[in-house]
Design an enzyme around this catalytic site. Sequence first.
Site, PDB file in Angstrom:
ATOM      1  N   HIS A 103       0.805  -1.223   0.000  1.00 18.28           N
ATOM      2  CA  HIS A 103       0.000   0.000   0.000  1.00 18.28           C
ATOM      3  C   HIS A 103       0.840   1.276   0.000  1.00 18.28           C
ATOM      4  O   HIS A 103       0.509   2.254   0.682  1.00 18.28           O
ATOM      5  CB  HIS A 103      -0.956   0.009   1.187  1.00 18.28           C
ATOM      6  CG  HIS A 103      -2.044  -1.023   1.108  1.00 18.28           C
ATOM      7  ND1 HIS A 103      -2.499  -1.530  -0.083  1.00 18.28           N
ATOM      8  CD2 HIS A 103      -2.779  -1.637   2.094  1.00 18.28           C
ATOM      9  CE1 HIS A 103      -3.466  -2.405   0.159  1.00 18.28           C
ATOM     10  NE2 HIS A 103      -3.650  -2.503   1.454  1.00 18.28           N
ATOM     11  N   HIS A 173      -9.753   2.096   0.756  1.00 15.28           N
ATOM     12  CA  HIS A 173      -9.678   0.925   1.631  1.00 15.28           C
ATOM     13  C   HIS A 173     -10.773   0.934   2.700  1.00 15.28           C
ATOM     14  O   HIS A 173     -10.520   0.587   3.857  1.00 15.28           O
ATOM     15  CB  HIS A 173      -8.302   0.858   2.286  1.00 15.28           C
ATOM     16  CG  HIS A 173      -7.857  -0.529   2.630  1.00 15.28           C
ATOM     17  ND1 HIS A 173      -8.501  -1.303   3.568  1.00 15.28           N
ATOM     18  CD2 HIS A 173      -6.830  -1.281   2.166  1.00 15.28           C
ATOM     19  CE1 HIS A 173      -7.872  -2.462   3.681  1.00 15.28           C
ATOM     20  NE2 HIS A 173      -6.861  -2.481   2.833  1.00 15.28           N
ATOM     21  N   GLU A 290     -11.613  -3.694  -2.660  1.00 10.01           N
ATOM     22  CA  GLU A 290     -10.631  -2.734  -3.151  1.00 10.01           C
ATOM     23  C   GLU A 290     -10.462  -2.865  -4.668  1.00 10.01           C
ATOM     24  O   GLU A 290      -9.829  -3.795  -5.152  1.00 10.01           O
ATOM     25  CB  GLU A 290      -9.287  -2.967  -2.459  1.00 10.01           C
ATOM     26  CG  GLU A 290      -9.363  -2.953  -0.937  1.00 10.01           C
ATOM     27  CD  GLU A 290      -8.168  -3.652  -0.306  1.00 10.01           C
ATOM     28  OE1 GLU A 290      -7.022  -3.293  -0.652  1.00 10.01           O
ATOM     29  OE2 GLU A 290      -8.383  -4.571   0.509  1.00 10.01           O
TER      30      GLU A 290
END
Length: 325
Positions: A103, A173, A290
Amino acid sequence: MSEHFGTLSDGTRIHRWTLERAGVRVRVLSYGGIVQSLQVPDRDGHPADVVLGFADLDGYLTHPGPYLGALIGRYANRIAGGRFPLDGLTYALDRNNAPNSLHGGERGFDKRVWEVTPVEHGVRLSRVSPHGEEGFPGRLDVSATYTLDADGALRIAYEAVTDAPTVVNMTNHSYFNLAGAQAGSAGGHELRLAASRFTPVDADLIPAGAPAEVAGTRFDFREARKVGAGYDHNFVLDKGVTGSAQEVAELYDPSTGRALTVATTEPGLQLYTADHLTGPFAPGDGIALETQHFPDSPNRPEFPSTVLRPGEVFRSETVYGFSAR
């Protein structure tokens, strides 16, 4: 409408923006582009917050690991070994999910302060990610625009340009619990997902081998069924990359009648059932959907490319629609 939400240790003031339309209310933070709350009505017209979040800034600073509601970048999901090749050079990234990068690194977009500008029915968040941030090449001018459509759907449109070749993969997210953020397990929600294949992963959650067929496996959500637990996998959407957002998923809570549809331009969707959620929430209390390109794409030339070059514009859009029945 904006209000003061808290102050970082360096004195930076964080603001919360509230968007309301068609019975939907969304609250977005300038810190991390976080969707802090999202209130929608049930079949009886009673509103509830359907995303997991914290009541104050300290909650997000104390519990950054779950990425609750955050804007993720430069690269959503994992890059194997924290390294990738591009144009004959190899770039080393922060290995914040050892041995991988996850991420965007230790201080990805989720931990940055964004400049917020009001737009019609929404807000535009923007910032400059400098060359070398978390190891990624190129200066990236990036924005994410959050708006509410006339029917109350939340639309998130991402754009970015670069001055040097780089990779970009962005997502939101949020963890959804359509029974309400404090309702406990979301495992009884029903999911329909337009994906005939998924990417099997190794022990480090890196894609292993070619995408596999979902038919005859627990990954088959082509017809709606209960989600359960045990998922942190990328699904290969049947539609592929598209120029406009197309519906790919529906999440439904039988207890309240709330339904969430997901439409996107992206070729993949990471289903995460929050089995490792900690802090004030318990494992399984929410479900993350996601929208994204595939994990480890910079090391997998056979996957849809995430490379962005000077003169090009990165664009991605995802729409979260809400109804009750």
